[in-house]
Design a protein around this motif. Structure first.
Motif, PDB file in Angstrom:
ATOM      1  N   PRO A 102       0.801  -1.215   0.178  1.00 61.47           N
ATOM      2  CA  PRO A 102      -0.223  -0.179  -0.118  1.00 61.47           C
ATOM      3  C   PRO A 102       0.792   1.407  -0.141  1.00 61.47           C
ATOM      4  O   PRO A 102       2.088   1.212   0.636  1.00 61.47           O
ATOM      5  N   ALA A 105      -2.502   4.071  -5.036  1.00 60.42           N
ATOM      6  CA  ALA A 105      -2.549   3.791  -3.540  1.00 60.42           C
ATOM      7  C   ALA A 105      -1.874   2.336  -3.284  1.00 60.42           C
ATOM      8  O   ALA A 105      -1.861   1.972  -2.069  1.00 60.42           O
ATOM      9  N   GLN A 106      -1.484   1.714  -4.405  1.00 62.27           N
ATOM     10  CA  GLN A 106      -0.616   0.386  -4.160  1.00 62.27           C
ATOM     11  C   GLN A 106       0.250   0.208  -5.281  1.00 62.27           C
ATOM     12  O   GLN A 106       0.024   0.797  -6.460  1.00 62.27           O
ATOM     13  N   ASN A 115       4.873  -4.648   6.768  1.00 63.38           N
ATOM     14  CA  ASN A 115       3.411  -4.909   7.345  1.00 63.38           C
ATOM     15  C   ASN A 115       2.741  -3.627   7.298  1.00 63.38           C
ATOM     16  O   ASN A 115       2.025  -3.563   8.201  1.00 63.38           O
ATOM     17  N   LYS A 116       2.729  -3.324   6.199  1.00 62.58           N
ATOM     18  CA  LYS A 116       1.765  -1.983   5.987  1.00 62.58           C
ATOM     19  C   LYS A 116       0.406  -2.274   5.871  1.00 62.58           C
ATOM     20  O   LYS A 116       0.026  -3.211   5.183  1.00 62.58           O
ATOM     21  N   SER A 117      -0.482  -1.450   6.297  1.00 64.88           N
ATOM     22  CA  SER A 117      -1.899  -1.870   6.067  1.00 64.88           C
ATOM     23  C   SER A 117      -2.452  -0.449   5.951  1.00 64.88           C
ATOM     24  O   SER A 117      -2.021   0.876   5.913  1.00 64.88           O
ATOM     25  N   ILE A 118      -3.767  -0.483   5.306  1.00 67.65           N
ATOM     26  CA  ILE A 118      -4.362   0.862   4.848  1.00 67.65           C
ATOM     27  C   ILE A 118      -5.404   1.189   6.085  1.00 67.65           C
ATOM     28  O   ILE A 118      -5.933   0.318   6.771  1.00 67.65           O
ATOM     29  N   PRO A 119      -5.636   2.548   6.326  1.00 69.08           N
ATOM     30  CA  PRO A 119      -6.746   3.083   7.288  1.00 69.08           C
ATOM     31  C   PRO A 119      -8.141   2.212   7.009  1.00 69.08           C
ATOM     32  O   PRO A 119      -8.431   2.023   5.875  1.00 69.08           O
ATOM     33  N   GLU A 120      -8.643   1.851   8.180  1.00 71.44           N
ATOM     34  CA  GLU A 120      -9.836   0.994   7.882  1.00 71.44           C
ATOM     35  C   GLU A 120     -10.819   1.692   7.178  1.00 71.44           C
ATOM     36  O   GLU A 120     -11.851   1.002   6.716  1.00 71.44           O
ATOM     37  N   ALA A 142     -10.475   1.414   3.785  1.00 72.51           N
ATOM     38  CA  ALA A 142     -10.358   0.127   3.294  1.00 72.51           C
ATOM     39  C   ALA A 142     -11.912  -0.584   3.019  1.00 72.51           C
ATOM     40  O   ALA A 142     -12.185  -1.218   1.953  1.00 72.51           O
ATOM     41  N   LYS A 143     -12.709   0.198   3.798  1.00 73.95           N
ATOM     42  CA  LYS A 143     -14.151  -0.408   3.734  1.00 73.95           C
ATOM     43  C   LYS A 143     -14.939   0.365   2.438  1.00 73.95           C
ATOM     44  O   LYS A 143     -15.965  -0.166   2.160  1.00 73.95           O
ATOM     45  N   ARG A 167     -13.450   0.638  -0.482  1.00 74.65           N
ATOM     46  CA  ARG A 167     -12.535   0.173  -1.751  1.00 74.65           C
ATOM     47  C   ARG A 167     -13.096  -1.014  -2.218  1.00 74.65           C
ATOM     48  O   ARG A 167     -13.396  -1.958  -1.758  1.00 74.65           O
TER      49      ARG A 167
END
Lengths: 604, 267
Positions: free
Chosen positions: A472, A481-482, A494-499, A502-503, A505
Motif C-alpha cells: 500500500p 494507492a498500491q 506489514n503496512k496496512s491501509i486505514p480502515e 479499506a471499507k 474500496r
C-alpha cells in the motif's frame, strides 16, 4: 605474415557451428572442418597479458591485451558459406600475417576485400592475402580497386558485428581472468586481461600464456601474446613487437624494450603521429629523451600522458566486462559435457563448492549465477534469485535447475562444455535463525518460510516480476494507492491501509476506468441509472460521494481549481437492483462548459 | 429435492470414505478437516464447512455475476484467514484482470485480508498457470489458495486430477473461481453457484418508496450448492460482515408482523 582468419561462425551464440557444405570442400564434419581451416589459413590476433608481480610496486594494474583481426560479418546463411570460402581463401583483416608459407590453400584463391565508407567514399578496410599480392592495400578507394580489378570480390564491413564477436570472445576469456575487457583502438581490436593472482591457478604465468595460446590455436586463431607490467606497454608490445607472434613476457626491468617500438604504439591520434614523424621522432625512445615540459609545450599534454602510459608511469584502468564478485569458483571438467543431463551433476558440484565457501565465511547469497563455457568460445549463463539469503546447496540447485530447464531450448552445447563457473553475486552475513518453542509462533515461522520458498520456486519458473506482493502507498488516488513489487525483493513489510478507506474500496480495480453513461442528480448527486457494457443498471443503494482532488502538477499549489476541472473525482460505491456492486466516479461537475464524465473504476 | 437414489448413493460413498454415520445432515463423524465459514446452516449442509485439502469450485450464474463471484471468493478467503495462519496465494488470470480489474489490496483489507498476507501470482501462459496452481496447492503452510480459471486456462481430466492430489498434499483450502464461459474439468469436493443479491436494508428503510436510494449494507450473495461430496445441495443467502469478517446468514425477523416478514423474505 600469417594468413588472417576469423572463425566468426563458431562464435554465434544461438546457432553454433554448422556442418560445412561438401561442395565447398568441407566434409560436414566439424573437427575436420576446423582442421581444414587451420591448415588453410591462420587467424591473426595478438594477446598480451601482464603480471602485477613484475611491475615493481608502481601501483599500476597489470593488463593483458588480445587483438583480433577486423573482419566483417553478415547475418545470413549466405554469409556462412561465403565465410567458409573466405576461410579457405584467407580472411581479410586489417593486419596481414602469413603464418606458414608452406600452408597452401586449396582450390582457387579469390582476392577479397572489405570496404567501408570513409568521408563519403568507399575505401578498403581490409584485404586478404591474394588481394594483397595483387597490390591492393588498406585505405585505397573501392573505385581504384575496381578499376584495377573489376572482378574483385567485396564485402561491406560490419563493425558492430565485429565488436559483438569480440565481446563474446572476451566473455569466454573470463575463464582465464575475471578482469577481462575488449578494447578497440581505431581499427585495432584487442582483449585485455588482468592476470594478477590468476597465474597460480594454471601452474604459473608461462603455463597460463601457453593455455591461452593453445585455446586460440584450437579455434584456428593465431594469437600474438604480450605480457607486461601495465596496459600501455602490453598493448604496444602485442601490436608492434615481432616476438609477440610467439609470445613475449617482459618485466619492470625490461621496459626499455618499449623504447624501440614505433610511436604508433603510444595510441595517439594521427595528426600527432604525423607531427612527430615530421620531426624525425619515430620511436618511443626518442620521444622519451625530450624533457616532459617540452613535450607538453610542443605536442600537448595528451602526448605526455600517452608516453607515461606506455612506459608504465601512469595508471590506466581496465573496465571489466562483468562485475567481479569475490565469491566465485570454477569447476574444470576433464571431458566436455554434451548433454543437459550431464550438466546437472557438474553444476551441483560447482554449487556445493561455492556454498561451502560461503558457509566458511558465514555468508549467504541472494543471487547466484552459473556460467557454462563451451570449448569453442561460447558462454551461456543462468541466474537465480532467492527471496531469503541462504547458503544451502539443495535450495540453490533446485532454483538453478528450474532455470536450466527453462533455458534448455535456447542452449546449444556445441562441442561441449568444459568449464563451469559459479558466482554468488549478492551476499550478506547470515542472520541467526529464529526458533520459537511456542507451537503457534513456530507454525507461523514455518509457514512464512514455506511461502518464501514457494515464491523462489515460482520466480525461477515464470520470472520474478510475475510473483508479486502488494504494497500500500499513502495516496488518496485509488490507482496510486498500491504498488506491486516482486515477492523475492519484498522485505516483509506489514503496512496496512486505514480502515475507513479499506471499507470504501472494491476488491478489484480496473487498470483503466471505463467510461459509462449515467443519469444522476445535479449538481453532485449519486447516479440513479447507468449504462455499462451495453447493459443498463438501476442503482438501489450507494455510499458517497468521496471527493478526491488530484494535485495540480504544473500550476502553483495555491491556484484555484476551475469548476470543471477533471482532476476532481467524486467516488460512489453503488449497488444495483440485481445486487451487483460497482465503484464509480464522476470527473468534473455539472453546470460548466464541459459536461462531466462518469466512469466505472472497479467492482465487487 | 434430491432423489432417494442420489441420497442412498451418497450414503454409500460416505461410508466408503470412512464416515461412520454416512448421513449428510450430521458432521459429527468427519475427520475434522473442515473450516466453518460462519454460517451454521450453510456449514451443516457442507458437512462441517469448507474442506481443507480439497477443491471448492465457484461458478457465476451469469456473465455479470462474475464480479460478484470474485467478491464472494475474496469474502470466503477472508473468513478462512481469520481462522488460519499463513498467506493467501492468488493465482490470477489475464481474462479476469482485463474484465474486472486487478486485485486491489485496499479492497481486500475490507474483507479482512491484510496486504502482507497476499501473494499474487500472474502466469502468462496456460502451462505456467496449471503448473503454478499445482505447485501452490501442494505447498504446506498456506492459509488459502484462490485460483481464477478462465475459458483459456481450463483443466483437462489429467490436470484436474493432478490438482486434486496436489491440494490434498498441501492441506490448504483450495478455491477455484471459474469464469462464466469456462469449460473444463474440476475434481471439486464442493461446487457453488454464486449470484449477486441486494444487501439487507436497515429497519427504517423497509417502508420507504421504491425510488429512494438506500445506504449500502453488507455484501450479500445467493449461493446454490450444486455438488457437495459429504453434504447436501441447497440454496442459501450469505452476507459478509466487515465488522466480524465472517460470513453469516441474514437474521430472520421473527418477531415482526407477517407483513414485514413476507416483505423481508421477498427483498
Amino acid at each position: 605474415m600469417s594468413l588472417p582468419f576469423w572463425p566468426t561462425d563458431r562464435l554465434y551464440f544461438k546457432t553454433g557451428p554448422k556442418a560445412h557444405n561438401p561442395a565447398e570442400g568441407g566434409k560436414g564434419d566439424r573437427p575436420s572442418a576446423l582442421v581444414r581451416r587451420t591448415r588453410v589459413g591462420m587467424s591473426v590476433s595478438e594477446l598480451a597479458v601482464s603480471d602485477k608481480n613484475r611491475e615493481g610496486g608502481k601501483g599500476d594494474r597489470p593488463s593483458a591485451l588480445f587483438q583480433v583481426p577486423f573482419v566483417s560479418s553478415e547475418k545470413s546463411a549466405t554469409f556462412r558459406h561465403s565465410l567458409v570460402r573466405r576461410t579457405r581463401a584467407g580472411m581479410s583483416v586489417s593486419e596481414l600475417a602469413v603464418s606458414d608459407k608452406n600452408r597452401v590453400t586449396e582450390g582457387g584463391l579469390h582476392p577479397l576485400i572489405l570496404t567501408k565508407s570513409v568521408k563519403g567514399a568507399k575505401r578498403i578496410s581490409a584485404v586478404n592475402l591474394p588481394a594483397h599480392k595483387l597490390g591492393l592495400a588498406m585505405g585505397q578507394t573501392l573505385t581504384h580497386a575496381r578499376a584495377l580489378f573489376p572482378d574483385i570480390k567485396t564485402i561491406e564491413a560490419d563493425e558492430k558485428a565485429d565488436e559483438q564477436d569480440l565481446t563474446k570472445l572476451a566473455h569466454w576469456m573470463i575463464r582465464f581472468s575475471p578482469h577481462c575487457a575488449p578494447y578497440i583502438f581505431g581499427s585495432k581490436y584487442a582483449i585485455l586481461l588482468d592476470i594478477t593472482g590468476c597465474e597460480h591457478l594454471f601452474g604459473g604465468e608461462a603455463q597460463l600464456l601457453a593455455a591461452i595460446s593453445q585455446c586460440f590455436a584450437r579455434f584456428g586463431i593465431y594469437a600474438r601474446i604480450a605480457c607486461a607490467p601495465n596496459k600501455g606497454s602490453a598493448w604496444a608490445m602485442a601490436f608492434y613487437d615481432r616476438r609477440a607472434k610467439t609470445g613475449i613476457s617482459i618485466g619492470v626491468d625490461d621496459l626499455s624494450l618499449i623504447d624501440d617500438l614505433p610511436i604508433e604504439a603510444m595510441r595517439m591520434d594521427g595528426k600527432t603521429n604525423d607531427n612527430l614523424h615530421a620531426l624525425g621522432l619515430n620511436k618511443i625512445g626518442k620521444v622519451a629523451q625530450i624533457a616532459p615540459n617540452s613535450v607538453v609545450r610542443r605536442f600537448g599534454p595528451e602526448t605526455l600522458q600517452a608516453l607515461n602510459r606506455v612506459r608504465g608511469r601512469e595508471a590506466e584502468a581496465i573496465n571489466p566486462l562483468r562485475e567481479i564478485s569475490p565469491n566465485k569458483i570454477t569447476h574444470q571438467i576433464p571431458h566436455s559435457i554434451l548433454t543437459q543431463e550431464g550438466l546437472e551433476p557438474a553444476m551441483q558440484v560447482a554449487i556445493r563448492k561455492l556454498c561451502r565457501e560461503l558457509v566458511q565465511k558465514g555468508q549467504g547469497a541472494k543471487i547466484m549465477r552459473i556460467s557454462f563455457f563451451r570449448v569453442d568460445g561460447v558462454v551461456f549463463e543462468i541466474k537465480a534469485t532467492a527471496s531469503l539469503v541462504n547458503n544451502k546447496p539443495e535450495t540453490w540447485f533446485m532454483l538453478l535447475k528450474e532455470r536450466l530447464d527453462i533455458e534448455a531450448d535456447k542452449m546449444d552445447l556445441g562441442f561441449g562444455v568444459d568449464l563451469i563457473c559459479a558466482e554468488a553475486q549478492l551476499t550478506e552475513r547470515l542472520q541467526a535463525q529464529v526458533v520459537d518453542l511456542d507451537p503457534l509462533s513456530a507454525a507461523a515461522i514455518q509457514s512464512a518460510e514455506a511461502v518464501h520458498m514457494l515464491a523462489e520456486r515460482l520466480s525461477a519458473r515464470i520470472g520474478a516480476k510475475n510473483i508479486i506482493r502488494l504494497r500500500p502507498q499513502e495516496n488518496w488516488v485509488p490507482e496510486h494507492a498500491q504498488t506491486r513489487i516482486p515477492a523475492i525483493d519484498s522485505a516483509g513489510e506489514n503496512k496496512s491501509i486505514p480502515e475507513f478507506i479499506a471499507k470504501r474500496r472494491p476488491p478489484f480495480l480496473l487498470n483503466r476506468p471505463e467510461n459509462i453513461q449515467a443519469i444522476a442528480e445535479v449538481p453532485d448527486g449519486p447516479p440513479r441509472q447507468f449504462l455499462f457494457r451495453s447493459l443498463s443498471f438501476k442503482v438501489k443503494s450507494f455510499v458517497g460521494p468521496e471527493r478526491i482532488i488530484e494535485p495540480l502538477l504544473s500550476k502553483s499549489p495555491n491556484a484555484e481549481m476551475p469548476i470543471n476541472s477533471h482532476k476532481i473525482r467524486d467516488y460512489y460505491q453503488v449497488e444495483t437492483q440485481s445486487g451487483a456492486r460497482f465503484f464509480l466516479f464522476r470527473s468534473g461537475f455539472y453546470g460548466g462548459d464541459i459536461a462531466p464524465k462518469w466512469y466505472v473504476h472497479g467492482g465487487g | 429435492m434430491r432423489t432417494q437414489t442420489v441420497i442412498e448413493l451418497q450414503k454409500s460413498i460416505n461410508s466408503i470414505e470412512g464416515y461412520k454415520n454416512g448421513h449428510s445432515d450430521s458432521y459429527a463423524n468427519n475427520d475434522g478437516n473442515f473450516i466453518p465459514s460462519g454460517a451454521p446452516r450453510f456449514d451443516a449442509a457442507l458437512f462441517g464447512g469448507i474442506a481443507l485439502g480439497k477443491i471448492t469450485e465457484l461458478k457465476p450464474d451469469a456473465y455479470l455475476s462474475e464480479v460478484s463471484m470474485l467478491s464472494f471468493a475474496i469474502a470466503l478467503c477472508g473468513a478462512l484467514l481469520q481462522k488460519r495462519s499463513g498467506d493467501l496465494v492468488i493465482i490470477s488470470d489475464p481474462y479476469f484482470t482485463q474484465e474486472w480489474g486487478e486485485v486491489y489490496a485496499a479492497g481486500l483489507q475490507g474483507f479482512g485480508i491484510l496486504p502482507h498476507r497476499i501473494l499474487l501470482v500472474t502466469p502468462q501462459s496456460r502451462e505456467h498457470f496449471q503448473s503454478c496452481i499445482r505447485e501452490v496447492a501442494g505447498t504446506n503452510g498456506l492459509g488459502a489458495v484462490l485460483g481464477m480459471v478462465s475459458a483459456k486456462n481450463g483443466f483437462d481430466l489429467t490436470a484436474a486430477r493432478k490438482l486434486q492430489f496436489a491440494a490434498s498434499q498441501g492441506g490448504a483450502p483450495c478455491i477455484l473461481a471459474s469464469a462464466h464461459r469456462a469449460v473444463g474439468f474440476c475434481c471439486a469436493h464442493l461446487r457453488l453457484k454464486i449470484g449477486p443479491r441486494q444487501a439487507r436494508l436497515p429497519d427504517w428503510a423497509q417502508t420507504t418508496q421504491e425510488n429512494v436510494l438506500m445506504p449500502l449494507g453488507f455484501a450479500r450473495w445467493n449461493i446454490d450448492i450444486e455438488k457437495s461430496r459429504q453434504g447436501s445441495i441447497g440454496h442459501f443467502e450469505l452476507e459478509f460482515s466487515n465488522e466480524t469478517y465472517n460470513l453469516c446468514e441474514p437474521p430472520f425477523l421473527a418477531n415482526r408482523s407477517a407483513l414485514f416478514q413476507d416483505w423481508a423474505k421477498s427483498a
